[in-house]
Enzyme design. Structure first.
Site, short mmCIF file in Angstrom:
data_model
loop_
_atom_site.label_atom_id
_atom_site.label_comp_id
_atom_site.label_asym_id
_atom_site.label_seq_id
_atom_site.Cartn_x
_atom_site.Cartn_y
_atom_site.Cartn_z
N SER A 1 -44.82 -2.10 -69.41
CA SER A 1 -44.54 -1.75 -68.03
C SER A 1 -45.77 -1.22 -67.29
O SER A 1 -46.78 -1.89 -67.20
CB SER A 1 -43.40 -0.75 -68.00
OG SER A 1 -43.01 -0.52 -66.69
N HIS A 2 -45.66 0.02 -66.83
CA HIS A 2 -46.71 0.62 -65.99
C HIS A 2 -47.85 1.19 -66.82
O HIS A 2 -48.83 1.69 -66.26
CB HIS A 2 -46.10 1.73 -65.14
CG HIS A 2 -45.37 2.74 -65.99
ND1 HIS A 2 -44.22 2.41 -66.67
CD2 HIS A 2 -45.65 4.01 -66.30
CE1 HIS A 2 -43.82 3.47 -67.35
NE2 HIS A 2 -44.67 4.45 -67.16
N ASP B 1 -45.11 -3.05 -60.40
CA ASP B 1 -45.82 -2.54 -61.58
C ASP B 1 -46.16 -3.65 -62.57
O ASP B 1 -46.03 -4.83 -62.26
CB ASP B 1 -44.99 -1.45 -62.29
CG ASP B 1 -43.76 -2.04 -62.95
OD1 ASP B 1 -43.25 -3.06 -62.44
OD2 ASP B 1 -43.30 -1.49 -63.97
N ASP C 1 -44.78 -5.05 -65.19
CA ASP C 1 -43.81 -6.10 -65.52
C ASP C 1 -42.88 -6.45 -64.36
O ASP C 1 -41.89 -7.15 -64.55
CB ASP C 1 -43.00 -5.71 -66.76
CG ASP C 1 -42.22 -4.43 -66.57
OD1 ASP C 1 -42.65 -3.58 -65.77
OD2 ASP C 1 -41.17 -4.27 -67.22
N ASP D 1 -40.80 -4.70 -62.43
CA ASP D 1 -39.47 -4.15 -62.16
C ASP D 1 -39.49 -2.91 -61.28
O ASP D 1 -38.45 -2.46 -60.82
CB ASP D 1 -38.69 -3.90 -63.47
CG ASP D 1 -39.41 -2.96 -64.42
OD1 ASP D 1 -40.52 -2.49 -64.08
OD2 ASP D 1 -38.87 -2.71 -65.52
N ARG D 2 -40.66 -2.36 -61.02
CA ARG D 2 -40.73 -1.18 -60.14
C ARG D 2 -41.16 -1.58 -58.74
O ARG D 2 -41.74 -2.65 -58.55
CB ARG D 2 -41.73 -0.16 -60.69
CG ARG D 2 -41.33 0.38 -62.03
CD ARG D 2 -42.27 1.50 -62.43
NE ARG D 2 -41.84 2.07 -63.70
CZ ARG D 2 -42.13 3.30 -64.09
NH1 ARG D 2 -42.89 4.07 -63.33
NH2 ARG D 2 -41.70 3.75 -65.25
N LYS E 1 -34.04 -3.29 -63.22
CA LYS E 1 -34.52 -2.95 -61.89
C LYS E 1 -35.46 -4.06 -61.44
O LYS E 1 -35.96 -4.83 -62.26
CB LYS E 1 -35.18 -1.58 -61.87
CG LYS E 1 -36.31 -1.39 -62.86
CD LYS E 1 -36.67 0.09 -62.87
CE LYS E 1 -37.92 0.37 -63.68
NZ LYS E 1 -37.64 0.61 -65.09
C1 G16 Z 1 -38.64 2.85 -67.93
C2 G16 Z 1 -37.14 2.88 -67.83
C3 G16 Z 1 -36.71 3.66 -66.63
C4 G16 Z 1 -37.32 5.04 -66.66
C5 G16 Z 1 -38.83 4.94 -66.80
C6 G16 Z 1 -39.50 6.29 -67.01
O1 G16 Z 1 -39.17 2.14 -66.86
O2 G16 Z 1 -36.60 1.58 -67.73
O3 G16 Z 1 -35.33 3.73 -66.64
O4 G16 Z 1 -37.00 5.73 -65.49
O5 G16 Z 1 -39.15 4.16 -67.91
O6 G16 Z 1 -39.03 6.81 -68.20
P1 G16 Z 1 -39.65 8.12 -68.82
O7 G16 Z 1 -39.44 9.19 -67.77
O8 G16 Z 1 -38.87 8.35 -70.06
O9 G16 Z 1 -41.13 7.88 -69.03
P2 G16 Z 1 -40.34 1.10 -67.07
O10 G16 Z 1 -40.67 0.60 -65.70
O11 G16 Z 1 -41.46 1.88 -67.73
O12 G16 Z 1 -39.75 0.07 -67.97
#
Ligand code: G16
Length: 543
Positions: free
Chosen positions: A113-114, A277, A279, A281-282, A376
């Site tokens: 992801s990010h 981001d 991938d 989804d953000r 998302k």
């Molecule tokens: C993932 C989850 C989200 C979550 C985010 C941050 O997003 O899919 O539901 O809000 O991580 O999580 P944490 O606060 O535990 O770091 P992504 O975009 O990283 O896949």
């Protein structure tokens, strides 16, 4: 071609976190690391003959190598078909879309992801189930337990598939189809939003800057915004996915999307700014010299949802993660529909969406989505805003200000203390837990504590219980401080402190956010002793 059975031994620490297994690339490159996890996924699924698997990733370093390994293992496991994105690329929302559209058994998303990419960056793998959403905890736990006892995996010795060429190749008895990464997703977007109205908006001179952050959403945004909606060439910047995201942190927030923030702060800024981001989804939504918090974005979209053709029938309910501001709850109350509060992690929305209880979902971590898929969705959120801007003829700032005037403003900020000592972070949380019982009724400056607890969620559909999902201190006026440890980091621990204050009076709707929250910020430090435990006087990132 033949299938080999390879002996292996369990590798500790393969428990998926908030969203899949995320580790440094160097960890994933260890012998058998990826294979052990993938075989554990497949063994948990059981017999996959006749079934389809979707496979793709965000294009980060190690993506192509991992895709080829997984294809060989999927062929050895006996899948009938694997649909893989061209170049090994599929955004997380596109995986979800393709799983649903092609009635696949599930899909594998390769992404951290990010988190930063490149040889020294992070890599990740996540399994999504047949509804298109991340596997729920009972599945991820079963996969994890399998990794603890795994003794062998099976893999074909077939050569690499040409991922650049669309079409079908056979590997063992499995049909491997390289699919267009964007087509299915773009078709779904056309069904949800008023593309004609958005086309007219751009034709009328409306300007926009979309920052692809050299990550996966670039090709999707280019094809849809510039290709189908007529936005001028150059509307999408940093559009080409790079293995190291150009050395940047593909996290769409005002700190990491600094280039876009600068563009939107200029006197000749475009009308609308957005970023996604790693991938895809953000999303981050910006107006001219104005940024919209993810919590407000969810609430504003919910309040105006019926402008978009896909939501004309209205919303069934709105779901948000617990630390997300309560702005959306106010909209739900006004619409007379239920509001749901779930733990952090998109996987917790899956049951509510499947059961038709919620239509829109959102998280403070720049995530917004709906029942169109089970992830998302960054580009979806941007198109929703474009549809709203086209339908209303208003600016982003006008829409936000009018929203606050109607519902009041939930000032909101998240303070992150990244890569702190993991032991200290867990001790901080443990010491807060001990204090919880004593906090209710306490007078803390301008606030009186209504209750304090460690958030626990019982899924209304399957009754599963998730405990210790974040410590919340809720004031009698609804203001809140929430403490949580991130479940997505790969270095030490990341402490997240979420701050929220409700302001009804429009006279006070335009204060700088950190100023509006200053009293709560002080209380958070006093109650938790953040500086003492972590040795950090200030957060690493404020969003
Ligand atoms: C993932 C989850 C989200 C979550 C985010 C941050 O997003 O899919 O539901 O809000 O991580 O999580 P944490 O606060 O535990 O770091 P992504 O975009 O990283 O896949």
């Amino acid at each position: 071609m033949s299938i080999n059975t390879v002996s292996t031994t369990p590798i500790p620490g393969q428990r998926p976190g908030t969203s899949g297994l995320r580790k440094k690339v160097s960890v994933f490159k260890q012998a058998h690391y990826l294979e052990n996890f993938v075989q554990s996924v497949f063994d948990t699924l059981g017999d996959c003959s006749g079934k389809t698997l979707v496979l793709g990733g965000d294009g980060r370093y190690h993506n192509r190598v991992a895709v080829q390994t997984i294809l060989r293992m999927a062929a050895a496991h006996g899948f009938a078909r694997v649909l893989v994105g061209q170049g090994g690329i599929l955004s997380t929302p596109a995986v979800s879309c393709v799983i649903r559209k092609r009635a696949a058994l599930g899909g594998i998303v390769l992404s951290a992801s990010h988190n930063p990419g490149g040889p020294d960056g992070d890599f990740g793998i996540k399994y999504n189930i047949a509804n298109g959403g991340p596997a729920p905890e009972n599945v991820t736990e079963a996969i994890y337990h399998h990794t603890e006892t795994i003794r062998q995996y099976r893999i074909s010795d077939a050569g690499d598939i040409d991922l650049n060429r669309l079409g079908v190749t056979r590997m063992e008895d499995t049909e491997v189809e390289v699919i267009d990464s964007v087509a299915d997703y773009a078709e779904l977007m056309q069904q949800l939003f008023d593309f004609d109205a958005i086309r007219k908006l751009f034709a009328g001179g409306f300007s926009m800057c979309f920052d692809g952050m050299h990550a996966v959403s670039g090709p999707y945004a280019k094809a849809i915004l510039e290709g189908q909606l007529g936005a001028p060439a150059g509307t999408v910047i940093n559009a080409v996915p790079l293995e190291d995201f150009g050395g940047h942190h593909p996290d769409p927030n005002p700190v990491n999307a600094a280039q876009l923030i600068e563009v939107m702060a200029a006197d000749d800024a475009p009308d609308f700014g957005a970023a996604s981001d790693g991938d895809g989804d953000r999303n981050m939504i910006l107006g001219r010299k104005f940024d919209v918090t993810p919590s407000d974005s969810l609430a504003i979209l919910a309040a105006h949802a019926t402008v978009a053709p896909g939501y004309r029938a209205g919303l069934k309910g709105i779901a948000r993660s617990m630390p997300t501001s309560q702005a959306a709850d106010r909209v739900a109350a006004a619409l007379g529909i239920p509001a749901f509060e779930t733990p952090t992690g998109w996987k917790f929305f899956g049951n509510l969406l499947d059961a038709g209880k919620a239509t829109l979902c959102g998280e403070e971590s720049y995530g917004t989505g709906s029942d169109h898929i089970r992830e998302k969705d960054g580009v979806w959120a941007v198109l929703f805003w474009l549809n709203l801007l086209a339908a209303s003829g208003k600016s982003v700032e006008q829409l936000a200000s009018e929203h606050w005037a109607r519902f009041g403003r939930n000032y909101y900020s998240r303070h992150d203390y990244e890569a702190v000592d993991a032991k200290a972070a867990h001790e901080l949380m443990a010491s807060l837990r001990i204090k919880l019982a004593t906090l209710a009724g306490q007078d803390l400056g301008h606030f009186v504590v209504s209750f304090a607890d460690d958030f626990e969620y019982t899924d209304p559909i399957d009754g599963s219980v998730a405990k210790q999902q974040g410590i919340r201190i809720v004031m009698t006026n609804g203001s809140r401080i929430v403490f949580r440890l991130s479940g997505t980091g790969t270095e030490g621990a990341t402490l997240r402190v979420y701050l929220e204050r409700y302001e009804a009076d429009p006279k006070y709707h335009h204060l700088p956010t950190q100023q509006a929250l200053s009293a709560l910020i002080l209380i958070a430090e006093q109650v938790a002793g953040i500086a003492d435990w972590t040795g950090r006087a200030h957060p690493t990132v404020i969003t």
